[in-house]
Design a protein around this motif. Structure first.
Motif, PDB file in Angstrom:
ATOM      1  N   ARG A 370       3.087  -6.018  10.600  1.00  0.00           N
ATOM      2  CA  ARG A 370       4.256  -6.454  11.709  1.00  0.00           C
ATOM      3  C   ARG A 370       5.725  -5.967  11.433  1.00  0.00           C
ATOM      4  NH1 ARG A 370       2.051 -11.000  14.658  1.00  0.00           N
ATOM      5  NH2 ARG A 370      -0.146 -11.474  13.775  1.00  0.00           N
ATOM      6  N   ALA A 371       5.725  -6.126   9.942  1.00  0.00           N
ATOM      7  CA  ALA A 371       7.141  -5.479   9.769  1.00  0.00           C
ATOM      8  C   ALA A 371       7.431  -4.008  10.101  1.00  0.00           C
ATOM      9  CB  ALA A 371       7.628  -5.903   8.312  1.00  0.00           C
ATOM     10  N   PHE A 372       6.392  -3.348   9.729  1.00  0.00           N
ATOM     11  CA  PHE A 372       5.948  -1.705  10.046  1.00  0.00           C
ATOM     12  C   PHE A 372       6.374  -1.462  11.490  1.00  0.00           C
ATOM     13  CE2 PHE A 372       3.980   1.772  11.285  1.00  0.00           C
ATOM     14  CZ  PHE A 372       4.198   2.885  10.520  1.00  0.00           C
ATOM     15  N   ALA A 373       5.748  -2.344  12.461  1.00  0.00           N
ATOM     16  CA  ALA A 373       6.009  -2.108  13.965  1.00  0.00           C
ATOM     17  C   ALA A 373       7.128  -2.410  14.219  1.00  0.00           C
ATOM     18  CB  ALA A 373       4.883  -3.060  14.593  1.00  0.00           C
ATOM     19  N   ALA A 374       8.007  -3.485  13.971  1.00  0.00           N
ATOM     20  CA  ALA A 374       9.260  -3.978  14.006  1.00  0.00           C
ATOM     21  C   ALA A 374      10.225  -2.880  13.867  1.00  0.00           C
ATOM     22  CB  ALA A 374       9.401  -5.145  13.606  1.00  0.00           C
ATOM     23  N   ARG A 375       9.804  -2.319  12.395  1.00  0.00           N
ATOM     24  CA  ARG A 375      10.888  -1.294  11.676  1.00  0.00           C
ATOM     25  C   ARG A 375      10.911  -0.051  12.329  1.00  0.00           C
ATOM     26  NH1 ARG A 375       9.296  -2.044   7.252  1.00  0.00           N
ATOM     27  NH2 ARG A 375       7.569  -0.022   7.125  1.00  0.00           N
TER      28      ARG A 375
END
Length: 379
Positions: A370-375
């Motif tokens: 999730r953090a990867f997608a947002a970043r």
């Protein structure tokens, strides 16, 4: 008398489950759980008088306590408690997304009949859930229309007689769109599913065919199948819900109108088939049934599902977590439609892979994705 806990009771699957229970007097509603729609929950409590209810949202729980006479719990831990409660022998898991995983694990650990509509639980933690069921004696019965169709069709032959299972896909609202048209799709267009009435997240997943990608992974673990024995075909009418091909060249299919009450009823009452007064598909009338190969160029998400199913381990959690985050970004108009499959595929390729993850590893992978997608979207 059977007793059931319905997790996600105010959503489309939860409401359909309660509709089915109107015809099943041998069931008692022991508990209900939802996220934040306390007004809808209040109406369900009035009709079904459960012993306990839970709301994931604390503010919604506080409002609900003002208007219902039953015990109201709050938070995700409370929902897990309802899943493990000995007073319920059957759990309907209909909470959307990764949020439904802990409750599914709790139900399996408690040896329940788990009627699983939350495909993400099996996508993220299929080996853990199936191993847990073998240990505790829990039953995992699919509510997904496609997996219910496979489950029903598999009863026509022995385990060693299966050549492959064939999952059907509607093709979603963009089945006949060009790649260029799909690239410019809006949330409003993506939410217009041609045959099913579903929640926003699963409807978007159908439009990208990520829903079918996740179902490939789910079938891999639910039926203990190698990926080579799983195929997908596009079937726009959504009448044939899936098929099983056997070694003797026989193909067994399950047909019916696109109505979730059918697989829900079967999961609740298995191994018997409870009679109903509605939903019959009349084959004496003229019908057209089309089957088409999926277009992986226009719908690359499907290829990601096969790859995640092959890899196993944390691959499903990475794909699902990034896809959920990307869908939310698309609905907020922060990324274009093709970015959903793109971000999910990049997370699948880049995540720190673990071949034999624990539940903590799976949840950590979900958070990472999730953090990867947002970043990546922010770039």
């Amino acid at each position: 008398m059977r007793s059931v806990a319905i997790l996600g009771s105010t959503g489309s699957i939860g409401k359909s489950t309660l509709k089915v229970l109107e015809e099943l007097p041998e069931f008692r509603v022991q508990s209900l759980a939802a996220n934040g729609d306390w007004k809808a929950m209040a109406e369900q409590v009035k009709r079904w008088t459960p012993a306990r209810v839970a709301m994931a949202d604390a503010a919604a729980a506080a409002e609900l306590r003002k208007v219902v006479p039953v015990e109201v719990l709050s938070g995700s831990e409370a929902i897990r408690d309802l899943a493990a409660d000995p007073a319920a022998d059957t759990v309907v898991a209909a909470i959307t997304g990764a949020a439904g995983l802990p409750a599914s694990v709790a139900a399996v650990s408690a040896g329940k009949r788990l009627c699983l509509a939350n495909k993400e639980a099996m996508v993220m933690a299929g080996p853990l859930l199936t191993a847990g069921a073998m240990e505790t004696g829990a039953q995992i019965l699919p509510i997904d229309s496609e997996h219910s169709a496979v489950f029903q069709s598999l009863r026509a032959g022995g385990e060693g007689e299966v050549r492959r299972v064939i999952l059907t896909a509607s093709g979603g609202p963009f089945r006949e769109w060009t790649k260029e048209q799909i690239a410019a799709a809006t949330p409003e267009q993506a939410l217009q599913h041609p045959t099913w009435q579903m929640g926003a997240k699963i409807t978007i997943d159908s439009a990208t065919m990520m829903n079918k990608a996740l179902e490939v992974i789910e079938a891999r673990w639910l039926f203990s199948l190698p990926v080579e024995k799983i195929a997908v075909v596009v079937h726009p009418q959504s009448i044939v819900h899936s098929m099983v091909e056997f070694h003797d060249a026989s193909t067994i299919a399950q047909l019916g109108y696109p109505d979730m009450c059918i697989p829900i009823r079967y999961a609740l009452t298995f191994p018997r088939r409870a009679p109903t007064s509605f939903g019959f598909f009349d084959l004496t009338k003229a019908h057209r049934l089309d089957f088409l190969p999926p277009d992986l160029e226009r719908f690359p998400a499907l290829a990601h599902g096969f790859e995640a199913a092959r890899r196993g381990g944390t691959a499903g959690a990475a794909l699902n977590g990034a896809a959920e985050a990307a869908v939310a970004l698309f609905l907020d108009r922060k990324v274009p439609f093709p970015a959903i499959a793109e971000l999910a595929g990049r997370a699948l390729a880049a995540h720190p892979f673990h071949p034999s993850p624990s539940l903590d590893d799976i949840l950590a992978t979900d958070a990472w994705a999730r953090a990867f997608a947002a970043r990546e979207a922010a770039k």
